[in-house]
Design an enzyme around this catalytic site. Structure first.
Site: not given
Length: 384
Positions: A112, A208
């Site tokens: 990410c 997440c």
């Protein structure tokens, strides 16, 4: 020269702050606003709104986006929410699933940072006319004789350099990490002084996009067939039982393997994705002293055939261990390295990262693709 190392007055220096909605990035944005900088807060929406609203306490979830907006409104600086869901799914979630399907243990937070936050988001910050982009990461950026260097955080318990090893020299030149020299306890005190609603907000712990902590469910949704059954096989060839998908296992695992009746403890030695086999055996079979990595990102003087003495972390929670790193190109894709550990380690898993240090300085890192036992190689050469 201002506190961010820019030759301008703070009021003339535009800073884009990557705001996750947590206490760290919120404090960064408000600290810089108090210093008089031209602050713009940006929060990425990375995955489905429905999933986000089910999950609190994770980066970029629904509540976190709301918290970031609330902080920006309180301190009076602009705040934008950018929809990066499609990029995140392709570059992070799909890669996460593919890595598990190959029998690896991935680190999606690194991907990410590499593919979204420090690439697309950083480019967007430049489009907004920013002089720098600031984040709440606990790392230190130090100006060295040959340019900016990445160093471990002052608060060793919160150091995040392992997750930022893919940061390039050009990115490091544009990034700032205002919390790198502070202990986390001080950050929370600052948040309390500022009256921020997130001052007592817990740190995010989970990935997440995994709402309930079940990685297997996410991988199965992205890759139907991920939970196909297969054999649990001992190194001696004995089939000990069956598993419900190799994605439920990781190299070095001892508990929850799903077989019993063995006289000695057994561990997961490797995963054979093609045969859908979990290979198990005694702990000594996990011993490895050579690690091969690819996609090497190197932030120091070029490597040469003589190698370089380093310490290396092979998991985020592990301590650095002494090693020698050599350049290695064959079969390792985008620049590789061969890491020879001074002492063997157990349970090194492909898909994790090897991050190299010289003291507190990050020299670079790469993705672990395979491991070897040097003594076994030498025996094989001798027999030949």
């Amino acid at each position: 020269m201002n506190s961010l190392g820019i030759d301008k007055e703070p009021k003339d220096t535009r800073v884009v702050v990557a705001m996750s909605g947590g206490v760290d990035s919120s404090v960064v944005a408000c600290m810089l606003k108090e210093e008089g900088y031209d602050v713009i807060g940006v929060t990425l929406q990375l995955y489905d709104h429905g999933i986000a609203l089910e999950k609190s306490g994770a980066c970029c979830a629904g509540q976190d986006i709301y918290d970031a907006r609330t902080v920006a409104d309180r301190y009076g600086f602009p705040h934008y929410i950018l929809d990066y869901e499609s990029r995140f799914k392709q570059d992070v979630m799909e890669d996460f699933a593919d890595s598990y399907m190959r029998g690896e243990t991935p680190i999606p937070c690194v991907r990410c940072n590499q593919k979204v936050k420090f690439k697309d988001m950083l480019a967007m910050a430049k489009d907004l006319g920013a002089d720098v982009m600031a984040t709440g990461h606990y790392v230190q950026r130090i100006d060295g004789p040959n340019g900016p260097e990445l160093h471990r955080a002052f608060d060793d318990t919160k150091d995040q350099t392992y997750f930022l090893f893919t940061t390039t020299e050009d990115q490091l030149d544009f990034l700032r990490f205002p919390l790198g020299g502070l202990p986390k306890t001080e950050t929370r005190k600052i948040a309390e002084r500022m009256g921020l609603s997130v001052a007592d907000k817990p740190d995010s712990q989970d990935i997440c996009f995994v709402p309930d902590g079940s990685y297997a469910r996410v991988v199965e949704r992205l890759r139907p067939g991920a939970l196909d059954k297969g054999d649990i096989v001992h190194l001696d060839g004995t089939v000990l039982g069956q598993h419900d998908g190799i994605i439920n296992y990781t190299v070095g695992q001892r508990r929850g393997i799903g077989v019993g009746g063995t006289s000695d403890p057994i561990y997961v030695i490797r995963l054979d994705a093609e045969k859908k086999q979990v290979i198990v055996g005694p702990k000594e079979a996990l011993s490895r002293d050579v690690v091969l990595v690819n996609e090497l990102n190197w932030l120091a003087e070029p490597l040469n055939d003589r190698g370089r003495e380093v310490t290396v972390k092979l998991r985020s929670a592990s301590k650095p261990t002494p090693a020698t790193v050599y350049p290695e190109g064959q079969g390792l894709g985008m620049g590789g390295a061969r890491v020879v550990l001074h002492d063997p380690l157990y349970g090194i898993s492909p898909g994790q990262a090897a991050v190299f240090y010289d003291g507190d300085r990050v020299l670079g890192g790469g993705w672990i693709v395979s491991t070897e036992k040097q003594a076994l190689n030498e025996e094989a050469q001798g027999a030949a």
